[in-house]
Design a protein around this motif. Structure first.
Motif, mmCIF file in Angstrom:
data_model
loop_
_atom_site.group_PDB
_atom_site.id
_atom_site.type_symbol
_atom_site.label_atom_id
_atom_site.label_comp_id
_atom_site.label_asym_id
_atom_site.label_seq_id
_atom_site.Cartn_x
_atom_site.Cartn_y
_atom_site.Cartn_z
ATOM 1 N N ASP A 115 -6.325 6.378 -3.631
ATOM 2 C CA ASP A 115 -6.272 4.929 -3.865
ATOM 3 C C ASP A 115 -7.416 4.478 -4.765
ATOM 4 O O ASP A 115 -7.226 3.704 -5.713
ATOM 5 N N THR B 291 0.821 -1.220 0.000
ATOM 6 C CA THR B 291 0.000 0.000 0.000
ATOM 7 C C THR B 291 0.847 1.258 0.000
ATOM 8 O O THR B 291 0.312 2.364 -0.101
ATOM 9 N N ASP C 217 -7.284 7.821 0.860
ATOM 10 C CA ASP C 217 -8.234 6.795 0.428
ATOM 11 C C ASP C 217 -8.827 7.153 -0.926
ATOM 12 O O ASP C 217 -9.037 6.284 -1.772
#
Length: 286
Positions: free
Chosen positions: A249, A46, A246
């Motif tokens: 992503d 990540t 987020d």
């Protein structure tokens, strides 16, 4: 700490607070903190690191883009103390070496930076007339080796993939990428990609798909990520941290981008970042 060899879940706010930081910002912060750093988790998949600080000390609020104080009650994976490598969750700094204080971490992450990086990480607080609001445009000579690494970097290749493609060591590739970052005051992947394109050094890579149907907020996020816009264009909940990471992503998945650098390069190829794409092609015009 887990004793059965498996990663366990522990919630923020009880034994620790957690500050999630993008890998490009975390490594310099860790070096600046020195040898007495508290526990730090890393996840290469990540591309995020998590600094664990004393509970109740990391207060939400204005930190900087790429940094998020994890909400109280959020579960964090805690691996066994011996897990200090691999692509998934592991200890970059195992417990027992020291303590990271939230105030020190915040001071380092929000401290003075070179103009371009400062405008991006502070949410674009430079004046409206300041050239720091956009990546550097003055061409600077790059060696053939840096250009080869940069070209693969823009297409989303990992350090290991670039090393294999160019028959170089991973250490050499990372050194070249660090040199690119130093040349353009670009501390993270997205700003390195923007600098390579805006400087006219490389063209956006060929794309195999049309641009997805993106909303204005999606384009605003891309512009802030590339450092060509201030966070004032973003919804309040995304300024300057919020759910920005987020959101990036999710946007990367929708655009089929492998990395943040690839996402910026794709956006330039699709004409979503004309400040980058037009300048990158201008040197080829008669």
């Amino acid at each position: 700490m887990p004793t059965n060899g498996e990663t366990v879940r522990r919630v923020c706010g009880e034994d620790f607070d957690a500050v999630r930081v993008t890998a490009d910002l975390a490594a310099p912060a860790l070096a600046a903190l020195g040898p007495c750093t508290g526990p730090v988790l890393a996840n290469h998949t990540t591309r995020t690191w998590v600094f664990l600080v004393p509970p109740g000390s990391a207060l939400p609020g204005r930190w900087t883009l790429g940094v998020r104080v994890m909400p109280r009650g959020t579960a964090i994976g805690i691996p066994p103390i011996g897990v200090t490598g691999g692509r998934d969750i592991h200890w970059a700094v195992p417990p027992g070496q020291g303590v990271t204080y939230a105030d020190d971490l915040k001071r380092i992450l929000t401290g003075p930076l070179p103009p371009t990086a400062s405008a991006h990480r502070a949410g674009g607080q430079a004046s409206a007339t300041s050239p720091a609001a956009a990546p550097p445009r003055r061409p600077r000579a790059l060696s053939p080796a840096l250009l080869k690494v940069g070209s693969l970097f823009l297409t989303g290749h990992s350090d290991a993939e670039i090393a294999k493609e160019l028959s170089r060591s991973v250490i050499t590739v990372r050194t070249h990428l660090r040199q690119i970052g130093n040349l353009f005051n670009a501390p993270n992947q997205a700003l390195k990609a923007a600098a390579l394109l805006a400087g006219g050094h490389l063209q956006p890579p060929p794309v195999q798909m049309n641009a997805p149907d993106l909303a204005p907020v999606d384009v605003a996020v891309l512009r802030v990520l590339a450092g060509v816009s201030r966070d004032a264009e973003l919804p309040v909940e995304l300024r300057p941290t919020g759910t920005f990471l987020d959101y990036v992503d999710e946007l990367r998945e929708r655009c089929a981008a492998r990395t943040d650098a690839h996402l910026i390069a794709l956006a330039a190829a699709w004409g979503l970042l004309p400040t980058l794409s037009s300048f990158a092609t201008a040197k080829d015009q008669p």
